[in-house]
Design a protein around this motif. Structure first.
Motif, PDB file in Angstrom:
ATOM      1  N   LEU A 165     -48.726 -15.627 -12.327  1.00  0.00           N
ATOM      2  CA  LEU A 165     -49.027 -16.675 -10.819  1.00  0.00           C
ATOM      3  C   LEU A 165     -47.585 -17.024 -10.832  1.00  0.00           C
ATOM      4  CD1 LEU A 165     -50.964 -17.474  -8.922  1.00  0.00           C
ATOM      5  CD2 LEU A 165     -50.779 -19.683  -9.855  1.00  0.00           C
ATOM      6  N   LEU A 166     -46.990 -16.886  -9.783  1.00  0.00           N
ATOM      7  CA  LEU A 166     -45.767 -17.413  -8.980  1.00  0.00           C
ATOM      8  C   LEU A 166     -46.195 -18.839  -8.293  1.00  0.00           C
ATOM      9  CD1 LEU A 166     -43.644 -14.533  -7.812  1.00  0.00           C
ATOM     10  CD2 LEU A 166     -43.675 -15.487 -10.056  1.00  0.00           C
ATOM     11  N   ALA A 167     -45.461 -19.817  -8.636  1.00  0.00           N
ATOM     12  CA  ALA A 167     -45.882 -21.121  -8.047  1.00  0.00           C
ATOM     13  C   ALA A 167     -44.590 -21.972  -7.966  1.00  0.00           C
ATOM     14  CB  ALA A 167     -46.763 -22.126  -8.908  1.00  0.00           C
ATOM     15  N   ILE A 168     -44.511 -22.475  -6.627  1.00  0.00           N
ATOM     16  CA  ILE A 168     -43.412 -23.306  -6.133  1.00  0.00           C
ATOM     17  C   ILE A 168     -43.558 -24.945  -6.400  1.00  0.00           C
ATOM     18  CG2 ILE A 168     -41.655 -23.918  -4.522  1.00  0.00           C
ATOM     19  CD1 ILE A 168     -42.333 -20.663  -3.526  1.00  0.00           C
ATOM     20  N   TRP A 169     -43.178 -25.761  -7.042  1.00  0.00           N
ATOM     21  CA  TRP A 169     -43.143 -27.114  -7.130  1.00  0.00           C
ATOM     22  C   TRP A 169     -41.669 -27.443  -6.803  1.00  0.00           C
ATOM     23  CZ3 TRP A 169     -46.225 -24.676 -10.490  1.00  0.00           C
ATOM     24  CH2 TRP A 169     -47.851 -25.125 -10.796  1.00  0.00           C
ATOM     25  N   GLU A 170     -41.750 -28.485  -5.880  1.00  0.00           N
ATOM     26  CA  GLU A 170     -40.546 -29.208  -5.436  1.00  0.00           C
ATOM     27  C   GLU A 170     -39.168 -28.229  -5.431  1.00  0.00           C
ATOM     28  OE1 GLU A 170     -40.049 -32.374  -8.455  1.00  0.00           O
ATOM     29  OE2 GLU A 170     -41.550 -33.487  -7.865  1.00  0.00           O
ATOM     30  N   ARG A 171     -39.572 -27.198  -4.637  1.00  0.00           N
ATOM     31  CA  ARG A 171     -38.528 -26.174  -4.338  1.00  0.00           C
ATOM     32  C   ARG A 171     -37.994 -25.566  -5.713  1.00  0.00           C
ATOM     33  NH1 ARG A 171     -37.854 -24.979   1.033  1.00  0.00           N
ATOM     34  NH2 ARG A 171     -37.982 -27.031   2.172  1.00  0.00           N
ATOM     35  N   ARG A 172     -38.930 -25.554  -6.708  1.00  0.00           N
ATOM     36  CA  ARG A 172     -38.341 -24.852  -8.007  1.00  0.00           C
ATOM     37  C   ARG A 172     -39.746 -23.711  -8.205  1.00  0.00           C
ATOM     38  NH1 ARG A 172     -36.393 -29.766  -8.476  1.00  0.00           N
ATOM     39  NH2 ARG A 172     -34.176 -29.776  -8.908  1.00  0.00           N
ATOM     40  N   LEU A 173     -39.005 -22.427  -8.641  1.00  0.00           N
ATOM     41  CA  LEU A 173     -40.011 -21.644  -9.129  1.00  0.00           C
ATOM     42  C   LEU A 173     -40.532 -21.731 -10.328  1.00  0.00           C
ATOM     43  CD1 LEU A 173     -41.555 -18.957  -8.028  1.00  0.00           C
ATOM     44  CD2 LEU A 173     -39.564 -17.601  -8.705  1.00  0.00           C
ATOM     45  N   TYR A 174     -41.941 -21.679 -10.543  1.00  0.00           N
ATOM     46  CA  TYR A 174     -42.598 -21.564 -11.695  1.00  0.00           C
ATOM     47  C   TYR A 174     -43.327 -20.466 -12.064  1.00  0.00           C
ATOM     48  CZ  TYR A 174     -41.261 -26.472 -12.596  1.00  0.00           C
ATOM     49  OH  TYR A 174     -40.579 -27.636 -12.793  1.00  0.00           O
ATOM     50  N   VAL A 175     -43.416 -19.834 -13.127  1.00  0.00           N
ATOM     51  CA  VAL A 175     -44.280 -18.591 -13.513  1.00  0.00           C
ATOM     52  C   VAL A 175     -45.257 -18.971 -14.534  1.00  0.00           C
ATOM     53  CG1 VAL A 175     -42.672 -17.554 -14.985  1.00  0.00           C
ATOM     54  CG2 VAL A 175     -44.042 -15.971 -13.757  1.00  0.00           C
ATOM     55  N   GLY A 176     -46.294 -18.412 -14.551  1.00  0.00           N
ATOM     56  CA  GLY A 176     -47.504 -18.771 -15.677  1.00  0.00           C
ATOM     57  C   GLY A 176     -48.639 -17.925 -15.655  1.00  0.00           C
ATOM     58  N   ASP A 177     -49.505 -18.310 -16.569  1.00  0.00           N
ATOM     59  CA  ASP A 177     -50.875 -17.669 -16.667  1.00  0.00           C
ATOM     60  C   ASP A 177     -51.908 -18.568 -16.856  1.00  0.00           C
ATOM     61  OD1 ASP A 177     -50.272 -17.766 -19.380  1.00  0.00           O
ATOM     62  OD2 ASP A 177     -49.780 -15.775 -19.535  1.00  0.00           O
ATOM     63  N   ARG A 178     -52.913 -18.248 -17.533  1.00  0.00           N
ATOM     64  CA  ARG A 178     -53.824 -19.150 -17.958  1.00  0.00           C
ATOM     65  C   ARG A 178     -53.546 -19.835 -19.165  1.00  0.00           C
ATOM     66  NH1 ARG A 178     -59.021 -14.771 -18.525  1.00  0.00           N
ATOM     67  NH2 ARG A 178     -58.026 -13.327 -16.888  1.00  0.00           N
ATOM     68  N   ASN A 179     -52.442 -19.650 -19.920  1.00  0.00           N
ATOM     69  CA  ASN A 179     -52.166 -20.474 -20.868  1.00  0.00           C
ATOM     70  C   ASN A 179     -51.029 -21.470 -20.668  1.00  0.00           C
ATOM     71  OD1 ASN A 179     -53.682 -18.804 -22.894  1.00  0.00           O
ATOM     72  ND2 ASN A 179     -52.071 -17.228 -22.350  1.00  0.00           N
ATOM     73  N   GLY A 180     -50.456 -21.103 -19.316  1.00  0.00           N
ATOM     74  CA  GLY A 180     -49.370 -22.260 -19.248  1.00  0.00           C
ATOM     75  C   GLY A 180     -48.443 -21.800 -18.262  1.00  0.00           C
ATOM     76  N   PHE A 181     -47.458 -22.775 -17.771  1.00  0.00           N
ATOM     77  CA  PHE A 181     -46.438 -22.419 -16.963  1.00  0.00           C
ATOM     78  C   PHE A 181     -45.082 -22.928 -17.549  1.00  0.00           C
ATOM     79  CE2 PHE A 181     -49.896 -22.031 -14.330  1.00  0.00           C
ATOM     80  CZ  PHE A 181     -49.619 -21.399 -13.179  1.00  0.00           C
ATOM     81  N   GLN A 182     -44.120 -22.580 -17.104  1.00  0.00           N
ATOM     82  CA  GLN A 182     -42.497 -22.606 -17.190  1.00  0.00           C
ATOM     83  C   GLN A 182     -41.748 -22.440 -15.955  1.00  0.00           C
ATOM     84  OE1 GLN A 182     -41.598 -20.492 -20.650  1.00  0.00           O
ATOM     85  NE2 GLN A 182     -41.426 -18.721 -19.742  1.00  0.00           N
ATOM     86  N   LYS A 183     -40.724 -23.307 -15.696  1.00  0.00           N
ATOM     87  CA  LYS A 183     -39.560 -23.235 -14.665  1.00  0.00           C
ATOM     88  C   LYS A 183     -39.077 -21.731 -15.017  1.00  0.00           C
ATOM     89  CE  LYS A 183     -36.085 -25.617 -14.046  1.00  0.00           C
ATOM     90  NZ  LYS A 183     -35.035 -26.682 -13.667  1.00  0.00           N
ATOM     91  N   MET A 184     -39.026 -20.964 -14.042  1.00  0.00           N
ATOM     92  CA  MET A 184     -38.170 -19.568 -14.199  1.00  0.00           C
ATOM     93  C   MET A 184     -36.651 -19.710 -14.423  1.00  0.00           C
ATOM     94  SD  MET A 184     -38.806 -16.162 -11.966  1.00  0.00           S
ATOM     95  CE  MET A 184     -37.970 -14.941 -12.169  1.00  0.00           C
ATOM     96  N   VAL A 185     -36.225 -19.169 -15.289  1.00  0.00           N
ATOM     97  CA  VAL A 185     -34.859 -18.997 -15.277  1.00  0.00           C
ATOM     98  C   VAL A 185     -34.387 -17.754 -14.777  1.00  0.00           C
ATOM     99  CG1 VAL A 185     -32.943 -18.869 -16.972  1.00  0.00           C
ATOM    100  CG2 VAL A 185     -34.888 -20.202 -17.735  1.00  0.00           C
ATOM    101  N   PHE A 186     -33.379 -17.968 -13.656  1.00  0.00           N
ATOM    102  CA  PHE A 186     -32.933 -16.776 -12.926  1.00  0.00           C
ATOM    103  C   PHE A 186     -31.562 -16.119 -13.884  1.00  0.00           C
ATOM    104  CE2 PHE A 186     -34.184 -18.371  -8.516  1.00  0.00           C
ATOM    105  CZ  PHE A 186     -35.435 -18.503  -8.750  1.00  0.00           C
ATOM    106  N   PRO A 187     -31.407 -14.919 -13.784  1.00  0.00           N
ATOM    107  CA  PRO A 187     -30.308 -14.300 -14.422  1.00  0.00           C
ATOM    108  C   PRO A 187     -29.111 -14.727 -13.857  1.00  0.00           C
ATOM    109  CG  PRO A 187     -32.043 -12.581 -13.646  1.00  0.00           C
ATOM    110  CD  PRO A 187     -32.291 -13.974 -12.923  1.00  0.00           C
ATOM    111  N   ASN A 188     -27.888 -14.376 -14.369  1.00  0.00           N
ATOM    112  CA  ASN A 188     -26.574 -14.486 -14.022  1.00  0.00           C
ATOM    113  C   ASN A 188     -26.236 -15.968 -13.396  1.00  0.00           C
ATOM    114  OD1 ASN A 188     -26.246 -11.777 -14.558  1.00  0.00           O
ATOM    115  ND2 ASN A 188     -26.507 -11.268 -12.572  1.00  0.00           N
ATOM    116  N   GLY A 189     -27.079 -17.078 -14.059  1.00  0.00           N
ATOM    117  CA  GLY A 189     -26.623 -18.268 -13.874  1.00  0.00           C
ATOM    118  C   GLY A 189     -27.064 -18.999 -12.370  1.00  0.00           C
TER     119      GLY A 189
END
Length: 186
Positions: free
Chosen positions: A96-120
């Protein structure tokens, strides 16, 4: 001879179709879910089904997923930030993709983490995110449209005068005074 038979077929098909639609109102076909079944709130803001057939909801008090029987609320212990997601959409591989406070998080039933974008590229000012059939993620930042696929990132050049629209859940669209365009991968 043909006309009466045709009318009979039309009436029969219409009667069968009406009977099927009427059957949707049968009480045994519906379930009513509330906070007692695990929803964070009775007020649903958004609902999404991910590619692994998991149903997710965003409510006014957080997000939850459905196991076929009850809802499971996601919280801090699963990496979910405070507050409600601004937007949720289906990600790749059941995520699931979710946006909190204008930041993209990715997760599933086990948990979420802020997505790290490539190339800085910085994960901020996110307005919208979705996936396409090629397992790429489109990310709309305040002033940029990005495509992330296989660890690579690509920036799309958009016309100066555009209005961004989300028309479908799997592809971004934009609109200008002269055209309405579906963004594609080439």
């Amino acid at each position: 001879k043909f006309l009466p038979f045709s009318l009979f077929i039309i009436l029969l098909v219409g009667h069968v179709a009406f009977a099927q639609i009427d059957g949707l109102h049968d009480p045994w076909k519906w379930s009513h879910f509330t906070v007692y079944e695990g929803l964070p709130s009775d007020n649903i803001v958004n609902i999404v089904e991910t590619t692994d057939s998991t149903i997710w909801v965003s409510t006014e008090n957080g997000i939850a997923w459905f196991d076929g029987f009850r809802w499971h609320r996601m919280g801090r212990e699963q990496g979910v930030p405070e507050g409600n997601p601004e937007k949720i959409s289906a990600g790749i591989h059941g995520q699931l993709l979710a946006i909190w406070e204008r930041r993209l998080y990715v997760g599933d039933r086990n948990g979420f983490q802020k997505m790290v974008f490539p190339n800085g590229v910085v994960n901020d000012s996110i307005v919208f995110a979705c996936t396409d059939e090629d397992n790429a993620i489109f990310v709309k930042q305040k002033n940029d449209l990005l495509l992330i696929r296989n660890g690579e990132i690509r920036k799309f050049d958009l016309p100066k005068e555009y209005t961004f629209w989300e028309i479908s859940s799997d592809r971004p669209w934009y609109n200008t005074k002269k055209e309405f365009v579906k963004i594609g991968i080439d």
